[in-house]
Design an enzyme around this catalytic site. Structure first.
Site, PDB file in Angstrom:
ATOM      1  N   GLU A 149      15.628  -2.124 -15.661  1.00  0.00           N
ATOM      2  CA  GLU A 149      15.158  -2.683 -16.939  1.00  0.00           C
ATOM      3  C   GLU A 149      16.219  -2.506 -18.037  1.00  0.00           C
ATOM      4  O   GLU A 149      16.387  -3.380 -18.880  1.00  0.00           O
ATOM      5  CB  GLU A 149      13.835  -2.014 -17.340  1.00  0.00           C
ATOM      6  CG  GLU A 149      12.691  -2.446 -16.420  1.00  0.00           C
ATOM      7  CD  GLU A 149      11.399  -1.689 -16.690  1.00  0.00           C
ATOM      8  OE1 GLU A 149      11.406  -0.451 -16.522  1.00  0.00           O
ATOM      9  OE2 GLU A 149      10.404  -2.312 -17.076  1.00  0.00           O
TER      10      GLU A 149
ATOM     11  N   GLU B 141       8.114   0.272  -9.128  1.00  0.00           N
ATOM     12  CA  GLU B 141       7.056   1.069  -9.771  1.00  0.00           C
ATOM     13  C   GLU B 141       5.713   0.981  -9.046  1.00  0.00           C
ATOM     14  O   GLU B 141       4.935   1.929  -9.037  1.00  0.00           O
ATOM     15  CB  GLU B 141       6.865   0.621 -11.229  1.00  0.00           C
ATOM     16  CG  GLU B 141       7.956   1.074 -12.178  1.00  0.00           C
ATOM     17  CD  GLU B 141       9.130   0.113 -12.281  1.00  0.00           C
ATOM     18  OE1 GLU B 141       9.294  -0.745 -11.386  1.00  0.00           O
ATOM     19  OE2 GLU B 141       9.895   0.236 -13.253  1.00  0.00           O
TER      20      GLU B 141
HETATM   21  N1  COA Z   1      12.849  10.456 -11.999  1.00  0.00           N
HETATM   22  C1  COA Z   1      13.117  11.757 -11.902  1.00  0.00           C
HETATM   23  N2  COA Z   1      13.945  12.289 -10.988  1.00  0.00           N
HETATM   24  C2  COA Z   1      14.518  11.434 -10.133  1.00  0.00           C
HETATM   25  C3  COA Z   1      14.290  10.050 -10.173  1.00  0.00           C
HETATM   26  C4  COA Z   1      13.428   9.561 -11.184  1.00  0.00           C
HETATM   27  N3  COA Z   1      13.183   8.265 -11.332  1.00  0.00           N
HETATM   28  N4  COA Z   1      15.002   9.465  -9.187  1.00  0.00           N
HETATM   29  C5  COA Z   1      15.662  10.442  -8.559  1.00  0.00           C
HETATM   30  N5  COA Z   1      15.369  11.633  -9.124  1.00  0.00           N
HETATM   31  C6  COA Z   1      15.880  12.955  -8.738  1.00  0.00           C
HETATM   32  C7  COA Z   1      15.222  13.427  -7.454  1.00  0.00           C
HETATM   33  O1  COA Z   1      13.979  14.024  -7.729  1.00  0.00           O
HETATM   34  C8  COA Z   1      16.242  14.414  -6.951  1.00  0.00           C
HETATM   35  O2  COA Z   1      16.118  15.620  -7.677  1.00  0.00           O
HETATM   36  P1  COA Z   1      16.186  17.035  -6.886  1.00  0.00           P
HETATM   37  O3  COA Z   1      17.589  17.090  -6.354  1.00  0.00           O
HETATM   38  O4  COA Z   1      15.904  18.039  -7.953  1.00  0.00           O
HETATM   39  O5  COA Z   1      15.166  16.953  -5.815  1.00  0.00           O
HETATM   40  C9  COA Z   1      17.568  13.768  -7.376  1.00  0.00           C
HETATM   41  O6  COA Z   1      17.256  12.861  -8.419  1.00  0.00           O
HETATM   42  C10 COA Z   1      18.228  13.001  -6.244  1.00  0.00           C
HETATM   43  O7  COA Z   1      17.305  12.034  -5.760  1.00  0.00           O
HETATM   44  P2  COA Z   1      16.823  11.979  -4.203  1.00  0.00           P
HETATM   45  O8  COA Z   1      15.493  11.323  -4.168  1.00  0.00           O
HETATM   46  O9  COA Z   1      16.942  13.303  -3.581  1.00  0.00           O
HETATM   47  O10 COA Z   1      17.956  11.022  -3.615  1.00  0.00           O
HETATM   48  P3  COA Z   1      17.826  10.046  -2.350  1.00  0.00           P
HETATM   49  O11 COA Z   1      19.190   9.574  -2.080  1.00  0.00           O
HETATM   50  O12 COA Z   1      17.076  10.691  -1.260  1.00  0.00           O
HETATM   51  O13 COA Z   1      16.929   8.820  -2.872  1.00  0.00           O
HETATM   52  C11 COA Z   1      16.238   7.108  -4.425  1.00  0.00           C
HETATM   53  C12 COA Z   1      17.404   7.980  -3.915  1.00  0.00           C
HETATM   54  C13 COA Z   1      16.762   6.346  -5.642  1.00  0.00           C
HETATM   55  C14 COA Z   1      15.791   6.118  -3.350  1.00  0.00           C
HETATM   56  C15 COA Z   1      15.053   8.016  -4.815  1.00  0.00           C
HETATM   57  O14 COA Z   1      15.533   9.045  -5.668  1.00  0.00           O
HETATM   58  C16 COA Z   1      13.948   7.296  -5.547  1.00  0.00           C
HETATM   59  O15 COA Z   1      13.187   6.571  -4.938  1.00  0.00           O
HETATM   60  N6  COA Z   1      13.842   7.499  -6.880  1.00  0.00           N
HETATM   61  C17 COA Z   1      12.777   6.934  -7.660  1.00  0.00           C
HETATM   62  C18 COA Z   1      12.994   5.466  -7.907  1.00  0.00           C
HETATM   63  C19 COA Z   1      11.818   4.901  -8.675  1.00  0.00           C
HETATM   64  O16 COA Z   1      10.715   4.808  -8.182  1.00  0.00           O
HETATM   65  N7  COA Z   1      12.080   4.501  -9.924  1.00  0.00           N
HETATM   66  C20 COA Z   1      11.048   3.982 -10.791  1.00  0.00           C
HETATM   67  C21 COA Z   1      10.484   5.064 -11.600  1.00  0.00           C
HETATM   68  S1  COA Z   1       9.122   4.516 -12.563  1.00  0.00           S
END
Ligand code: COA
Length: 255
Positions: free
Chosen positions: A113, A133
């Site tokens: 966004e 989302e």
């Molecule tokens: N909010 C808060 N923390 C987030 C985040 C978010 N949107 N996206 C990633 N993080 C944090 C993770 O919790 C993790 O923290 P930790 O090391 O303390 O556990 C760190 O960033 C690394 O992310 P991780 O999930 O371990 O990496 P990954 O390579 O396994 O996965 C993604 C990457 C992007 C696929 C996954 O992080 C994800 O799905 N994030 C959310 C995406 C999302 O739904 N966004 C919309 C939010 S409304």
């Protein structure tokens, strides 16, 4: 002491804004949003050819901070939280500079966004983009439903958002959600700069008006938008900048 989560660098007349919280994949925490807000306010009256927004590490931004979303206690807190994010992204969209989102890695949810609020978007070929989302039981709340619909059509946006599908840079290019693809991070910044340089010799006021008019084209009344177009265009026609350009053209023809 609170360390800064957003940093800025300048060069070649361009401001580069870097989201600098790689450990959270640049999730848009309140701190990041507030810093971004302050930077936008600060540069409002500066003179840049353009602004590039990028993310440090393996994400542009993985979206709104899910920890913060989870901690919102009631409807009112959630509403105000979202309106604040929307306000900042709308301010970014209205900034007088050409803004380019340089995406390397994840641009998800609020991260995508944020990119949608920029004038243009470039992504490295391995980037992943989307508005997932729905997989958290919610929907985009920082303008995603509106700006993506405007960009790629309501039908295509609806499908992508309802499925919560994460797409590749190539797919994003094909549906018109991004403007170009780069091989790697180095080429990404080069391409982002090139986009800005392309407009170097054009009237910055006219460019700003064009962005605003095209952005409002899918909303409001046609008659009202036409009036705004005439107002903006008339203000350009009567400006010394445009008068000189037109004079140059006419004199060249007479020679
Ligand atoms: N909010 C808060 N923390 C987030 C985040 C978010 N949107 N996206 C990633 N993080 C944090 C993770 O919790 C993790 O923290 P930790 O090391 O303390 O556990 C760190 O960033 C690394 O992310 P991780 O999930 O371990 O990496 P990954 O390579 O396994 O996965 C993604 C990457 C992007 C696929 C996954 O992080 C994800 O799905 N994030 C959310 C995406 C999302 O739904 N966004 C919309 C939010 S409304």
């Amino acid at each position: 002491m609170n360390t800064k989560k957003v940093k800025t660098d300048e060069g070649e007349g361009i401001l580069i804004i870097t989201l600098n919280s790689p450990e959270t994949l640049n999730a848009l925490s309140s701190q990041i949003l507030q810093e971004l807000d302050e930077i936008i306010d600060k540069i409002w009256y500066e003179k840049y050819s353009g602004v590039i927004i990028r993310g440090e590490g393996r994400a542009f931004s993985a979206g709104a901070d899910i920890n913060e979303l989870y901690s919102l206690e009631n409807f009112h807190q959630a509403y105000e939280y979202l309106r604040n994010g929307q306000r900042i992204l709308s301010k970014l969209e209205k900034l007088k500079y050409i803004t380019v989102a340089a995406i390397d890695g994840y641009a998800l949810g609020g991260g995508f966004e944020l990119a949608l609020a920029c004038t243009f978007r470039v992504a490295t070929k391995n980037s992943k983009l989307g508005l997932p989302e729905i997989n958290l039981g919610i929907l985009p709340g920082y303008g995603g439903t509106q700006r993506l619909s405007r960009l790629i059509s309501p039908q295509k946006a609806k499908k992508l958002i309802m499925e919560g599908k994460i797409i590749s840079a190539q797919e994003a290019l094909e549906i018109g959600a991004i403007d170009d693809i780069a091989e790697d991070n180095q080429e990404l910044i080069k391409k982002a700069k090139e986009i800005i340089f392309k407009f170097k010799d054009k009237n910055p006021t006219a460019l700003r008006y064009i962005v605003e008019l095209c952005n409002i084209s899918s909303s409001g009344e046609l008659e009202e938008n036409l009036r705004t177009e005439a107002l903006f265009c008339a203000s350009c026609i009567s400006s010394p900048y445009a008068k000189n350009k037109m004079k140059e053209f006419l004199e060249k023809k007479r020679k």
